[in-house]
Motif scaffolding. Structure first.
Motif, PDB file in Angstrom:
ATOM      1  N   SER A  13       0.841  -1.195   0.000  1.00 52.70           N
ATOM      2  CA  SER A  13       0.000   0.000   0.000  1.00 52.70           C
ATOM      3  C   SER A  13       0.875   1.243   0.000  1.00 52.70           C
ATOM      4  N   THR A  14       0.302   2.331  -0.500  1.00 48.96           N
ATOM      5  CA  THR A  14       1.045   3.577  -0.592  1.00 48.96           C
ATOM      6  C   THR A  14       0.078   4.742  -0.716  1.00 48.96           C
ATOM      7  N   SER A  15       0.627   5.939  -0.649  1.00 47.01           N
ATOM      8  CA  SER A  15      -0.164   7.156  -0.822  1.00 47.01           C
ATOM      9  C   SER A  15      -0.224   7.513  -2.302  1.00 47.01           C
ATOM     10  N   ALA A  16      -1.425   7.826  -2.777  1.00 50.69           N
ATOM     11  CA  ALA A  16      -1.589   8.150  -4.196  1.00 50.69           C
ATOM     12  C   ALA A  16      -0.892   9.448  -4.565  1.00 50.69           C
ATOM     13  N   GLY A  17      -0.727  10.347  -3.617  1.00 49.97           N
ATOM     14  CA  GLY A  17      -0.174  11.652  -3.937  1.00 49.97           C
ATOM     15  C   GLY A  17       1.319  11.772  -3.765  1.00 49.97           C
ATOM     16  N   GLY A  18       2.011  10.672  -3.464  1.00 49.90           N
ATOM     17  CA  GLY A  18       3.428  10.774  -3.141  1.00 49.90           C
ATOM     18  C   GLY A  18       4.372  10.280  -4.212  1.00 49.90           C
ATOM     19  N   HIS A  19       3.887  10.147  -5.451  1.00 51.75           N
ATOM     20  CA  HIS A  19       4.723   9.534  -6.480  1.00 51.75           C
ATOM     21  C   HIS A  19       4.696  10.340  -7.783  1.00 51.75           C
ATOM     22  N   PRO A  20       5.397  11.454  -7.834  1.00 49.55           N
ATOM     23  CA  PRO A  20       5.494  12.198  -9.095  1.00 49.55           C
ATOM     24  C   PRO A  20       6.397  11.454 -10.080  1.00 49.55           C
ATOM     25  N   ASP A  21       6.286  11.792 -11.336  1.00 47.21           N
ATOM     26  CA  ASP A  21       7.181  11.257 -12.376  1.00 47.21           C
ATOM     27  C   ASP A  21       7.088   9.742 -12.501  1.00 47.21           C
ATOM     28  N   LEU A  22       5.879   9.208 -12.437  1.00 48.00           N
ATOM     29  CA  LEU A  22       5.698   7.772 -12.624  1.00 48.00           C
ATOM     30  C   LEU A  22       5.984   7.389 -14.072  1.00 48.00           C
ATOM     31  N   ARG A  23       6.564   6.214 -14.258  1.00 47.66           N
ATOM     32  CA  ARG A  23       6.843   5.701 -15.603  1.00 47.66           C
ATOM     33  C   ARG A  23       5.694   4.772 -15.988  1.00 47.66           C
ATOM     34  N   LEU A  24       4.781   5.283 -16.798  1.00 44.12           N
ATOM     35  CA  LEU A  24       3.587   4.548 -17.187  1.00 44.12           C
ATOM     36  C   LEU A  24       3.613   4.241 -18.678  1.00 44.12           C
ATOM     37  N   SER A  25       2.894   3.199 -19.054  1.00 45.63           N
ATOM     38  CA  SER A  25       2.750   2.878 -20.470  1.00 45.63           C
ATOM     39  C   SER A  25       1.755   3.847 -21.103  1.00 45.63           C
ATOM     40  N   PRO A  26       1.724   3.934 -22.436  1.00 43.78           N
ATOM     41  CA  PRO A  26       0.737   4.808 -23.088  1.00 43.78           C
ATOM     42  C   PRO A  26      -0.700   4.485 -22.689  1.00 43.78           C
ATOM     43  N   ALA A  27      -1.031   3.198 -22.575  1.00 44.06           N
ATOM     44  CA  ALA A  27      -2.394   2.823 -22.192  1.00 44.06           C
ATOM     45  C   ALA A  27      -2.700   3.260 -20.766  1.00 44.06           C
ATOM     46  N   GLU A  28      -1.718   3.145 -19.875  1.00 42.80           N
ATOM     47  CA  GLU A  28      -1.926   3.566 -18.488  1.00 42.80           C
ATOM     48  C   GLU A  28      -2.103   5.078 -18.396  1.00 42.80           C
ATOM     49  N   ARG A  29      -1.317   5.816 -19.164  1.00 44.02           N
ATOM     50  CA  ARG A  29      -1.464   7.273 -19.167  1.00 44.02           C
ATOM     51  C   ARG A  29      -2.826   7.675 -19.729  1.00 44.02           C
ATOM     52  N   ALA A  30      -3.245   6.985 -20.779  1.00 41.71           N
ATOM     53  CA  ALA A  30      -4.547   7.298 -21.362  1.00 41.71           C
ATOM     54  C   ALA A  30      -5.667   6.993 -20.378  1.00 41.71           C
ATOM     55  N   ARG A  31      -5.537   5.880 -19.653  1.00 43.33           N
ATOM     56  CA  ARG A  31      -6.558   5.507 -18.674  1.00 43.33           C
ATOM     57  C   ARG A  31      -6.652   6.559 -17.574  1.00 43.33           C
ATOM     58  N   ALA A  32      -5.503   6.994 -17.069  1.00 41.64           N
ATOM     59  CA  ALA A  32      -5.501   8.013 -16.019  1.00 41.64           C
ATOM     60  C   ALA A  32      -6.023   9.346 -16.547  1.00 41.64           C
ATOM     61  N   GLY A  33      -5.701   9.652 -17.800  1.00 37.71           N
ATOM     62  CA  GLY A  33      -6.102  10.930 -18.369  1.00 37.71           C
ATOM     63  C   GLY A  33      -7.590  11.085 -18.580  1.00 37.71           C
ATOM     64  N   ARG A  34      -8.336   9.996 -18.524  1.00 34.89           N
ATOM     65  CA  ARG A  34      -9.787  10.086 -18.706  1.00 34.89           C
ATOM     66  C   ARG A  34     -10.488  10.681 -17.483  1.00 34.89           C
ATOM     67  N   TYR A  35      -9.795  10.704 -16.351  1.00 37.14           N
ATOM     68  CA  TYR A  35     -10.405  11.252 -15.140  1.00 37.14           C
ATOM     69  C   TYR A  35     -10.284  12.775 -15.145  1.00 37.14           C
ATOM     70  N   ARG A  36     -11.319  13.447 -14.708  1.00 31.93           N
ATOM     71  CA  ARG A  36     -11.333  14.907 -14.711  1.00 31.93           C
ATOM     72  C   ARG A  36     -10.601  15.487 -13.512  1.00 31.93           C
ATOM     73  N   GLN A  37     -10.677  14.814 -12.369  1.00 32.85           N
ATOM     74  CA  GLN A  37     -10.071  15.332 -11.151  1.00 32.85           C
ATOM     75  C   GLN A  37      -8.626  14.851 -11.011  1.00 32.85           C
ATOM     76  N   ALA A  38      -7.759  15.760 -10.541  1.00 35.12           N
ATOM     77  CA  ALA A  38      -6.346  15.419 -10.378  1.00 35.12           C
ATOM     78  C   ALA A  38      -6.162  14.262  -9.404  1.00 35.12           C
TER      79      ALA A  38
END
Length: 254
Positions: A13-38
């Motif tokens: 487990s971890t904090s969602a707000g404590g990990h800047p600069d995550l290395r994500l795949s294009p699909a993962e970035r697209a999935r996260a980008g669909r959310y409106r709230q930061a």
């Protein structure tokens, strides 16, 4: 945490707000980008990175990854997480949950499917009516803190439903679990919605303590379908620790 032995469960487990600069795949970035709230985008990205981090530590494999391909339509952005890249992918199971700032992943080895759930918001009376059978409601209403009893029952039931791969398509009132002050245990499941071949004795459920939830007011539970785990290992991941966990060069659906 060392690689899991067969019969083990690992919980990260971890904090969602404590990990800047995550290395994500294009699909993962697209999935996260669909959310409106930061906050939602942070939970999605952190969840993807934590899944990969947990699996690589659980299996000891540097190229193990997560397949999110939907078995129904083939899309790569909304399927249940499946393990790919081990010598025996079918022996591994993974589950993800998040609530508020908390993101949690459970990995099981040789125990059938695993389900994990964490929640922070206490159900109100209206939700409790959907959550509990009449007998469960009477038991929880008599507890010193009914809201906490409802929350404990909620995470236990959802963990079992996730392990059974049916999720919230099954009414929670169709399951009966032990009271909050007792060890987690599935007592019964309405035959109308119980998956074919599922034996109650094979369903194991455990509560997650502060080591997994961070002592932040969350409640959590983990369930497996292959009998009780030999051991449940828990790790709390420090902020910034996920940045080096990159997707595999040829990820399957991630």
């Amino acid at each position: 945490m060392s690689p899991l032995r067969r019969g083990d469960v690992g919980v990260w487990s971890t904090s969602a707000g404590g990990h800047p600069d995550l290395r994500l795949s294009p699909a993962e970035r697209a999935r996260a980008g669909r959310y409106r709230q930061a906050e939602d985008r942070a939970r999605s990205g952190t969840g993807a990175a934590l899944l990969r981090f947990a699996l690589r530590h659980a299996t000891g494999g540097s190229r193990v990854d997560v397949d999110r391909r939907c078995p129904g339509c083939g899309a790569d952005d909304h399927g249940p997480p499946a393990v790919v890249g081990t010598r025996d992918d079918a022996a591994w199971s993974v589950s993800l949950s998040h609530s508020g700032d908390l993101v949690t992943v459970a990995v099981a080895h040789g125990l059938g499917h695993v389900g994990v759930d964490v929640e922070r918001t206490r159900p109100g009376a209206a939700v409790a009516a959907l959550l509990c059978t009449a007998d469960e409601r009477r038991t929880d209403d008599a507890a010193p803190d009914p809201g906490d009893a409802w929350l404990t029952r909620w995470v236990r039931k959802e963990a079992v439903l996730k392990a059974a791969r049916v999720g919230l398509t099954v009414p929670m009132r169709h399951l009966v679990l032990a009271a909050a002050h007792e060890p987690a245990r599935l007592v019964s499941w309405d035959a109308r919605t119980r998956p074919a071949g599922l034996a109650l004795a094979d369903v194991a459920c455990r509560d997650l303590g502060p080591a997994a939830t961070g002592g932040t007011g969350h409640r959590g539970a983990v369930a497996t379908l292959g009998g009780p785990p030999r051991a449940v290992h828990v790790a709390r991941i420090a902020p910034g620790s996920l940045a080096r966990t990159a997707p595999a060069l040829s990820p399957a659906g991630t």
